[in-house]
Design a protein around this motif. Structure first.
Motif, PDB file in Angstrom:
ATOM      1  N   CYS A  50      56.826  37.549  50.784  1.00  0.00           N
ATOM      2  CA  CYS A  50      58.025  37.102  51.505  1.00  0.00           C
ATOM      3  C   CYS A  50      59.204  37.950  51.076  1.00  0.00           C
ATOM      4  O   CYS A  50      59.627  37.915  49.911  1.00  0.00           O
ATOM      5  CB  CYS A  50      58.308  35.619  51.225  1.00  0.00           C
ATOM      6  SG  CYS A  50      59.759  34.969  52.063  1.00  0.00           S
ATOM      7  N   ARG A  53      64.543  35.689  53.954  1.00  0.00           N
ATOM      8  CA  ARG A  53      64.831  34.271  54.204  1.00  0.00           C
ATOM      9  C   ARG A  53      66.178  34.179  54.932  1.00  0.00           C
ATOM     10  O   ARG A  53      67.125  34.881  54.564  1.00  0.00           O
ATOM     11  CB  ARG A  53      64.907  33.478  52.898  1.00  0.00           C
ATOM     12  CG  ARG A  53      63.574  33.286  52.189  1.00  0.00           C
ATOM     13  CD  ARG A  53      63.731  32.321  51.009  1.00  0.00           C
ATOM     14  NE  ARG A  53      62.527  32.242  50.210  1.00  0.00           N
ATOM     15  CZ  ARG A  53      61.495  31.448  50.494  1.00  0.00           C
ATOM     16  NH1 ARG A  53      61.558  30.668  51.572  1.00  0.00           N
ATOM     17  NH2 ARG A  53      60.440  31.427  49.717  1.00  0.00           N
ATOM     18  N   ASP A  54      66.244  33.311  55.898  1.00  0.00           N
ATOM     19  CA  ASP A  54      67.495  33.073  56.619  1.00  0.00           C
ATOM     20  C   ASP A  54      68.099  34.387  57.120  1.00  0.00           C
ATOM     21  O   ASP A  54      69.312  34.597  57.051  1.00  0.00           O
ATOM     22  CB  ASP A  54      68.483  32.323  55.705  1.00  0.00           C
ATOM     23  CG  ASP A  54      69.639  31.705  56.473  1.00  0.00           C
ATOM     24  OD1 ASP A  54      69.456  31.407  57.669  1.00  0.00           O
ATOM     25  OD2 ASP A  54      70.722  31.530  55.879  1.00  0.00           O
ATOM     26  N   GLU A  93      63.435  27.830  46.790  1.00  0.00           N
ATOM     27  CA  GLU A  93      63.998  28.592  47.907  1.00  0.00           C
ATOM     28  C   GLU A  93      63.340  28.224  49.238  1.00  0.00           C
ATOM     29  O   GLU A  93      63.991  28.242  50.288  1.00  0.00           O
ATOM     30  CB  GLU A  93      63.859  30.086  47.622  1.00  0.00           C
ATOM     31  CG  GLU A  93      64.784  30.537  46.491  1.00  0.00           C
ATOM     32  CD  GLU A  93      64.630  31.988  46.113  1.00  0.00           C
ATOM     33  OE1 GLU A  93      65.587  32.578  45.590  1.00  0.00           O
ATOM     34  OE2 GLU A  93      63.531  32.549  46.329  1.00  0.00           O
ATOM     35  N   THR A  94      62.050  27.878  49.200  1.00  0.00           N
ATOM     36  CA  THR A  94      61.387  27.423  50.412  1.00  0.00           C
ATOM     37  C   THR A  94      62.007  26.117  50.897  1.00  0.00           C
ATOM     38  O   THR A  94      62.258  25.930  52.104  1.00  0.00           O
ATOM     39  CB  THR A  94      59.884  27.251  50.173  1.00  0.00           C
ATOM     40  OG1 THR A  94      59.318  28.516  49.796  1.00  0.00           O
ATOM     41  CG2 THR A  94      59.175  26.753  51.419  1.00  0.00           C
ATOM     42  N   LYS A  98      66.680  29.456  51.892  1.00  0.00           N
ATOM     43  CA  LYS A  98      67.543  30.595  51.619  1.00  0.00           C
ATOM     44  C   LYS A  98      67.308  31.073  50.182  1.00  0.00           C
ATOM     45  O   LYS A  98      66.696  30.374  49.370  1.00  0.00           O
ATOM     46  CB  LYS A  98      69.010  30.227  51.814  1.00  0.00           C
ATOM     47  CG  LYS A  98      69.499  29.090  50.904  1.00  0.00           C
ATOM     48  CD  LYS A  98      70.954  28.731  51.200  1.00  0.00           C
ATOM     49  CE  LYS A  98      71.431  27.594  50.295  1.00  0.00           C
ATOM     50  NZ  LYS A  98      72.845  27.233  50.587  1.00  0.00           N
ATOM     51  N   TRP A  99      67.843  32.265  49.885  1.00  0.00           N
ATOM     52  CA  TRP A  99      67.736  32.803  48.531  1.00  0.00           C
ATOM     53  C   TRP A  99      68.690  32.060  47.596  1.00  0.00           C
ATOM     54  O   TRP A  99      69.846  31.808  47.953  1.00  0.00           O
ATOM     55  CB  TRP A  99      68.067  34.296  48.502  1.00  0.00           C
ATOM     56  CG  TRP A  99      67.216  35.145  49.391  1.00  0.00           C
ATOM     57  CD1 TRP A  99      67.633  35.882  50.458  1.00  0.00           C
ATOM     58  CD2 TRP A  99      65.802  35.342  49.302  1.00  0.00           C
ATOM     59  NE1 TRP A  99      66.573  36.532  51.043  1.00  0.00           N
ATOM     60  CE2 TRP A  99      65.425  36.217  50.356  1.00  0.00           C
ATOM     61  CE3 TRP A  99      64.810  34.862  48.449  1.00  0.00           C
ATOM     62  CZ2 TRP A  99      64.118  36.619  50.571  1.00  0.00           C
ATOM     63  CZ3 TRP A  99      63.491  35.252  48.662  1.00  0.00           C
ATOM     64  CH2 TRP A  99      63.162  36.129  49.702  1.00  0.00           C
TER      65      TRP A  99
END
Length: 478
Positions: A50, A53-54, A93-94, A98-99
């Motif tokens: 991964c 994110r976002d 974070e999942t 977001k991070w």
């Protein structure tokens, strides 16, 4: 998926365009050929699954969350399972979408004066170590994560019976095939760094430790087991810690190329973990060593991929955006070292081709090996814009290279040579291939002596496996 030839991105970018999709234990279809009868065991691979994110990318390829692929070969055929390592950071974070954390190439989001209070996420994304009763997902900035060998279920952090909080365990352990002893290291940060060296038994338990002070804060990614020695080549890269503490810079951006420092050398006795010698030679950078051994004269021979500077780090940072522009050329190089003095007596280019992930068959680690396997760029490839797109075997006896050309828009993982359980003189080369023409991933099996011929078998995988870093093979019990 049909690749848009007008796209500015290369075909390899498709493998990381979306976060990886896990799949449960699944029978793998044979696309061509036949699984060799003597190929029995499990291939494990680890890499960043991964990278986004976002709609925000990670800062560096090294920041992506680790995901493990296991491919098991048995009498009934082949099965595969693919799962993210359930680190605390990945789960948080999942849930947030977001991070939340900083990492090698990114700072934690939020106000600068809060940065130093936020921990760096253990990404568990670099390599794997298969032990008798567990699989370790390795990342050099923290403890390993323990996984179930069959299901890949994450069971938590593992201190290996001796890793105190704050001590790290690198992603490049060396296993002596005959004794099953495991050697590894970790670097602790301070005003100056400390090199922590570990010896473990075959079950992974740390049975011996030693510490060595270092000058400054160098980046050490790998080391060499060579006969009775552990050898560290400390490259001319140093970390400026102040902007890290202030939260104004990532680790990657705070690492500086310092060629005036040269390459520092530490030679350590593997039995006592005491210092045998120190030395210095010309500056270079290396991520990975192929192998090391002691020759008949008592000299240590070390083979590795040599970069003349640290531009490789910039190239790897660019990968996450799916488009690169930095040239990071290297050569396959041999160093001859006198272990009692730390003096380098010869530096020789074995192969003037840019490649990575050099390795030798597991029984040959620390011993002389006729063959080194590696990933390469095909001849004519623009290495500033592509990913490694071929695999090869270098014959040290004849100084010849046998190369597998996978065709356009196909990208192999690090090739691993494994022994046939019925005929130990026979070996098979395993690699996971992303096919950018069809947007699929496959497992390709080659006869090690016919690497330039068609694979003896190709297996389909249920979902795309993003480009991975390192893997290992665990042979079936006989």
């Amino acid at each position: 998926m049909i690749i848009d030839q007008k796209s500015t991105k290369k075909a390899w970018a498709g493998a990381i365009s979306q976060p990886a999709t896990e799949f449960p234990l699944t029978p793998l279809p044979i696309l061509s050929g036949k699984i060799p009868e003597g190929l029995r065991g499990t291939l494990y691979r680890n890499g960043p699954g991964c990278l986004e994110r976002d709609n925000i990318h990670v800062g560096h390829w090294f920041d992506g969350d680790g995901a493990i692929l296991a491919v098991n070969f048995n009498a009934a055929g082949a099965t595969g399972v693919y799962r993210y390592v359930q680190t605390a950071g990945y789960q948080a974070e999942t849930a947030a979408g977001k991070w939340l954390y900083g990492n090698y190439g990114m700072t934690a989001p939020g106000a600068i004066w809060h940065q130093w209070r936020k921990p760096v996420k253990n990404a568990a994304n670099t390599s794997v170590l298969a032990l008798p009763d567990k699989l370790l997902a390795l990342w050099e900035g923290g403890h390993p994560h323990r996984l179930d060998l069959a299901t890949l279920e994450t069971q938590g952090l593992d201190d290996l019976g001796g890793l105190k909080p704050g001590l790290f365990y690198s992603a490049h352990p060396k296993v002596d095939f005959s004794t099953q002893e495991i050697f590894n290291f970790g670097v602790s940060l301070g005003l100056n760094a400390t090199l922590n060296v570990y010896k473990s038994d075959g079950a992974g338990k740390i049975i011996q430790k030693a510490q060595f002070p270092l000058t400054g804060l160098p980046l050490i990614h790998d080391f060499v087991l060579a006969g009775q020695y552990l050898v560290f080549f400390i490259p001319a890269v140093r970390l400026n810690l102040l902007p890290i503490v202030l939260g104004t810079s990532s680790y990657s951006d705070a690492l500086k190329w310092r060629p005036n420092l040269g390459t520092q050398i530490l030679v350590i006795d593997r039995e006592t973990l005491t210092l045998v010698s120190q030395g210095e030679t010309e500056p270079w950078y290396q991520w990975h060593f192929a192998n090391g051994y002691v020759d008949s004269s008592g000299a240590v021979i070390v083979d590795f991929t040599r970069y003349d500077d640290f531009q490789t780090n910039q190239y790897l940072q660019e990968v996450v955006a799916g488009k690169t522009q930095t040239t990071a050329k290297n050569t396959f190089t041999r160093v001859v070292l006198q272990p009692q003095t730390g003096k380098v007596t010869k530096i020789e280019t074995l192969l003037d081709r840019t490649g990575e992930f050099p390795n030798v068959p597991a029984p040959n680690v620390g011993q002389k090996s006729r063959y080194t396997y590696m990933s390469l760029f095909r001849q004519g490839t623009d290495i500033s814009q592509e990913l490694l797109n071929a695999i090869a075997r270098f014959d040290h006896n004849t100084h010849t290279l046998t190369e597998a050309n996978l065709g356009e828009n196909r990208y192999p993982s690090e090739p691993l040579a494994v022994q046939d359980i019925h005929h130990p003189q026979q070996s098979w080369v395993l690699t996971v291939v992303y096919d950018g023409n069809s947007h699929t991933s496959e497992v390709w099996i080659f006869d090690s002596d016919r690497l330039d011929a068609e694979p003896v078998c190709k297996l389909g995988l249920p979902s795309v496996i993003p480009h991975s870093f390192h893997g290992t093979w665990k042979a079936a019990s006989t």
